[in-house]
Motif scaffolding. Structure first.
Motif, PDB file in Angstrom:
ATOM      1  N   ASP A  71       1.025  -7.528  -1.806  1.00  0.00           N
ATOM      2  CA  ASP A  71       2.219  -8.253  -2.238  1.00  0.00           C
ATOM      3  C   ASP A  71       3.366  -7.258  -2.271  1.00  0.00           C
ATOM      4  O   ASP A  71       3.416  -6.396  -3.147  1.00  0.00           O
ATOM      5  N   GLU A  72       4.289  -7.361  -1.309  1.00  0.00           N
ATOM      6  CA  GLU A  72       5.409  -6.409  -1.216  1.00  0.00           C
ATOM      7  C   GLU A  72       6.216  -6.351  -2.512  1.00  0.00           C
ATOM      8  O   GLU A  72       6.732  -5.305  -2.879  1.00  0.00           O
ATOM      9  N   SER A  96       5.043  -6.619  -5.483  1.00  0.00           N
ATOM     10  CA  SER A  96       4.263  -6.017  -6.554  1.00  0.00           C
ATOM     11  C   SER A  96       3.234  -5.040  -5.979  1.00  0.00           C
ATOM     12  O   SER A  96       2.047  -5.353  -5.875  1.00  0.00           O
ATOM     13  N   LYS A 155      -0.524  -4.304  -7.030  1.00  0.00           N
ATOM     14  CA  LYS A 155      -1.659  -5.175  -6.687  1.00  0.00           C
ATOM     15  C   LYS A 155      -2.528  -4.570  -5.591  1.00  0.00           C
ATOM     16  O   LYS A 155      -3.562  -5.115  -5.254  1.00  0.00           O
TER      17      LYS A 155
END
Length: 91
Positions: free
Chosen positions: A6-7, A9, A12
């Motif tokens: 997830d760019e 976040s 993750k």
């Protein structure tokens, strides 16, 4: 480059490390094993350009790290860094 799950976040995790087409093409043949992905080439293995300085160096660095770790329990230890050091080589 890093392909994050997830760019928004990065904490993750990531899916893979990759090279752009330009970076991959600039490397000498046989120095990297990779497979095609939409961003370029996902890195499977890094071979290196000189024979004998890959795994052997990692094995030696790992041995130094292991001995240093044991020493923490047995004697006073001190690390003194006078230049730049990165990763396992910092031991």
């Amino acid at each position: 480059q890093v392909k994050f799950i997830d760019e928004a976040s990065p904490s993750k995790g990531f899916e893979y490390l990759y090279l752009t087409e330009e970076d991959y093409d600039a490397l000498p043949e046989g120095t990297v094993n990779a497979h095609k992905v939409p961003e370029g080439y996902a890195i499977d293995d890094i071979i290196g350009t000189n024979h004998g300085i890959g795994v052997e160096n990692l094995r030696g660095s790992g041995m130094i790290a292991g001995e240093t770790s044991k020493a923490y329990d047995e004697i006073f230890t001190l690390s003194y860094v006078t230049g730049r050091s990165v990763g396992i080589g910092a031991y």
